[in-house]
Design a protein around this motif. Structure first.
Motif, mmCIF file in Angstrom:
data_model
loop_
_atom_site.group_PDB
_atom_site.id
_atom_site.type_symbol
_atom_site.label_atom_id
_atom_site.label_comp_id
_atom_site.label_asym_id
_atom_site.label_seq_id
_atom_site.Cartn_x
_atom_site.Cartn_y
_atom_site.Cartn_z
ATOM 1 N N GLY A 64 0.823 -1.207 0.000
ATOM 2 C CA GLY A 64 0.000 0.000 0.000
ATOM 3 C C GLY A 64 0.856 1.255 0.000
ATOM 4 N N GLN A 65 1.889 1.246 0.801
ATOM 5 C CA GLN A 65 2.778 2.407 0.864
ATOM 6 C C GLN A 65 3.490 2.606 -0.473
ATOM 7 O OE1 GLN A 65 5.608 2.538 4.146
ATOM 8 N NE2 GLN A 65 6.790 4.137 3.102
ATOM 9 N N VAL A 66 3.999 1.510 -1.044
ATOM 10 C CA VAL A 66 4.691 1.615 -2.333
ATOM 11 C C VAL A 66 3.754 2.216 -3.381
ATOM 12 C CG1 VAL A 66 5.629 0.305 -4.279
ATOM 13 C CG2 VAL A 66 6.368 -0.233 -1.965
ATOM 14 N N LEU A 67 2.549 1.677 -3.469
ATOM 15 C CA LEU A 67 1.621 2.161 -4.502
ATOM 16 C C LEU A 67 1.284 3.624 -4.304
ATOM 17 C CD1 LEU A 67 -1.102 -0.559 -5.151
ATOM 18 C CD2 LEU A 67 1.012 -0.139 -6.351
ATOM 19 N N ASN A 68 0.971 3.988 -3.065
ATOM 20 C CA ASN A 68 0.558 5.368 -2.813
ATOM 21 C C ASN A 68 1.701 6.346 -3.076
ATOM 22 O OD1 ASN A 68 -1.506 7.266 -1.782
ATOM 23 N ND2 ASN A 68 0.047 7.622 -0.203
ATOM 24 N N GLN A 69 2.889 5.997 -2.583
ATOM 25 C CA GLN A 69 4.013 6.924 -2.755
ATOM 26 C C GLN A 69 4.484 6.969 -4.207
ATOM 27 O OE1 GLN A 69 6.732 5.734 0.427
ATOM 28 N NE2 GLN A 69 5.908 7.398 1.690
ATOM 29 N N LEU A 70 4.428 5.831 -4.888
ATOM 30 C CA LEU A 70 4.850 5.816 -6.284
ATOM 31 C C LEU A 70 3.867 6.597 -7.155
ATOM 32 C CD1 LEU A 70 7.190 4.759 -7.889
ATOM 33 C CD2 LEU A 70 5.964 2.608 -8.216
ATOM 34 N N SER A 71 2.588 6.423 -6.874
ATOM 35 C CA SER A 71 1.590 7.160 -7.638
ATOM 36 C C SER A 71 1.766 8.668 -7.427
ATOM 37 C CB SER A 71 0.199 6.708 -7.186
ATOM 38 O OG SER A 71 -0.752 7.037 -8.146
ATOM 39 N N ALA A 72 1.968 9.067 -6.177
ATOM 40 C CA ALA A 72 2.171 10.490 -5.879
ATOM 41 C C ALA A 72 3.397 11.010 -6.625
ATOM 42 C CB ALA A 72 2.340 10.687 -4.374
ATOM 43 N N VAL A 227 -1.381 6.425 -11.005
ATOM 44 C CA VAL A 227 -0.696 6.531 -12.296
ATOM 45 C C VAL A 227 0.622 5.763 -12.286
ATOM 46 C CG1 VAL A 227 0.377 8.791 -11.813
ATOM 47 C CG2 VAL A 227 -0.065 8.129 -14.169
ATOM 48 N N HIS A 228 0.796 4.932 -13.303
ATOM 49 C CA HIS A 228 2.031 4.165 -13.535
ATOM 50 C C HIS A 228 2.474 3.353 -12.321
ATOM 51 C CE1 HIS A 228 3.197 7.317 -16.862
ATOM 52 N NE2 HIS A 228 2.169 6.563 -17.208
ATOM 53 N N LYS A 291 13.916 1.631 -8.172
ATOM 54 C CA LYS A 291 14.474 1.853 -9.511
ATOM 55 C C LYS A 291 13.910 3.129 -10.131
ATOM 56 C CE LYS A 291 15.353 -2.920 -10.856
ATOM 57 N NZ LYS A 291 16.812 -2.761 -11.036
ATOM 58 N N LEU A 292 12.592 3.291 -10.012
ATOM 59 C CA LEU A 292 11.961 4.439 -10.659
ATOM 60 C C LEU A 292 12.370 5.748 -10.000
ATOM 61 C CD1 LEU A 292 8.409 2.974 -11.319
ATOM 62 C CD2 LEU A 292 10.075 3.651 -13.056
ATOM 63 N N THR A 293 12.237 5.805 -8.675
ATOM 64 C CA THR A 293 12.457 7.089 -7.988
ATOM 65 C C THR A 293 13.934 7.355 -7.746
ATOM 66 O OG1 THR A 293 12.351 6.132 -5.774
ATOM 67 C CG2 THR A 293 10.251 6.862 -6.746
#
Ligand SMILES: Nc1ncnc2c1ncn2[C@@H]1O[C@H](COP(=O)(O)OP(=O)(O)OP(=O)(O)O)[C@@H](O)[C@H]1O
Ligand SMILES: [Mg+2]
Length: 317
Positions: A64-72, A227-228, A291-293
């Protein structure tokens, strides 16, 4: 990066659901998010639930944290191209969003021909369809080949059951959106996807395809939902993509494969996810984030439930 043992230790703290005090009103539960509608705002709490085959299959630590922070993070990376619904991120698992009038469409953008489900481009093409979703494709494509250019394959967001394929002509003809609105939607989706592919490439990932949801806020077209994220998108490890076309998957495909190996295709009671698998899936979600951030993933204070309720009590909105 957390170790496999650290992820196993985190299993009992997984966030199954999030409860807010009574004055936040009635909770609405999606498959992955718990939602409160509060004062023109949509409080989106991303839980650790993981879904596939249109159902919730289990809990994955820190998902949940990964998804929320990555989306933000992705909303920020694309904010010069598209308006988005984010108002604040008061907690690692929480986004406060502006409530939109959602378009009844899922806007899927694909850069490659792949997939296994019956709505996937590869499935349709393999079965002889050279105009899937009304889009002409050349002869001779192999599974996982890049498309000549990214394409949009919309589906209607069904109120119940599975989403259905719809062509662009049918969208406009049926009055779901006007022709002008569709050209704004498609231009926005393609531009956000292009940015997504460029940014992902810098992190060593290929953004293969993704799903956008859009809505109107004050009459303006706005990117909503997520998003993504690895839930809404397919990522491949760029290094593993070569002429053999068997790239390493950094999205839910990894979990789907485990179910397929157990002989499960979405019918009946699903097998229970073993702890090792739950930790392995968590490792992939976290690796995707890192990897993304380009930043280390820092787990929020556990258990998340208490922390979330406190953060929302203090959030001024
Ligand atoms: N800004 C917004 N305004 C209105 N609705 C939104 C907004 N952002 C997200 N949503 C909706 O909130 C829900 C998010 O919950 P979740 O992703 O868990 O649902 P889901 O299981 O995917 O269900 P669904 O199939 O309805 O999308 C989705 O229905 C999404 O369309
Ligand atoms: Mg969703």
């Amino acid at each position: 990066m957390l170790t496999h043992n650290e992820l196993l230790t985190a299993l009992p703290d997984c966030l199954d659901s999030a409860e807010l005090p009574a004055h936040f009103g009635q909770k609405i539960s999606g498959k992955v998010r718990d939602i409160y509608l509060y004062d023109d705002h949509r409080i989106l709490i991303t839980t650790d639930r993981i879904s596939a085959f249109d159902r919730v299959l289990g809990l994955v630590p820190y998902k949940g944290q990964v998804l929320n922070q990555l989306s933000a993070w992705w909303f920020e990376q694309t904010s010069d191209i598209a308006r988005n619904h984010v108002i604040a991120v008061p907690d690692p698992n929480v986004t406060i969003a502006a409530e939109a009038q959602p378009l009844p469409l899922e806007i899927v953008v694909r850069g490659y021909i792949t997939g296994v489900t019956t709505t996937s481009l590869w499935y349709l093409y393999k079965n002889g369809d050279r105009q899937p979703y009304g889009i002409a494709l050349p002869e001779g494509l192999q599974k996982n080949d890049p498309l000549p250019q990214p394409i949009i394959t919309p589906t209607t967001k069904a109120l119940s059951g599975h989403d259905e394929i719809i062509t662009v002509d049918a969208i406009v003809a049926s009055g779901l959106v006007s022709a002008e609105m569709w050209s704004e939607i498609s231009a926005t989706a393609l531009a956000v996807f292009k940015r997504g592919q460029e940014v992902a490439a810098r992190g060593g990932l290929i953004l293969v395809d993704t799903k956008y949801e859009m809505g109107l806020i004050d009459g303006q077209l706005t990117l909503i939902d997520e998003v993504h994220t690895p839930d809404s998108s397919r990522y491949w490890l760029a290094d593993s993509y070569d002429e053999r076309r068997q790239p390493v998957n950094f999205s839910k495909e990894f979990m789907r494969k485990w179910y397929a190996d157990q002989g499960y295709r979405g019918e009946g009671e699903p097998p229970v996810m073993p702890d090792d698998l739950r930790a392995q899936i968590a490792a992939r979600y976290i690796a995707t984030y890192e990897k993304l951030t380009g930043s280390d993933f820092v787990p929020g204070i556990q258990p998340a439930q208490t922390r979330i309720a406190q953060a929302l009590q203090q959030a001024a909105f």
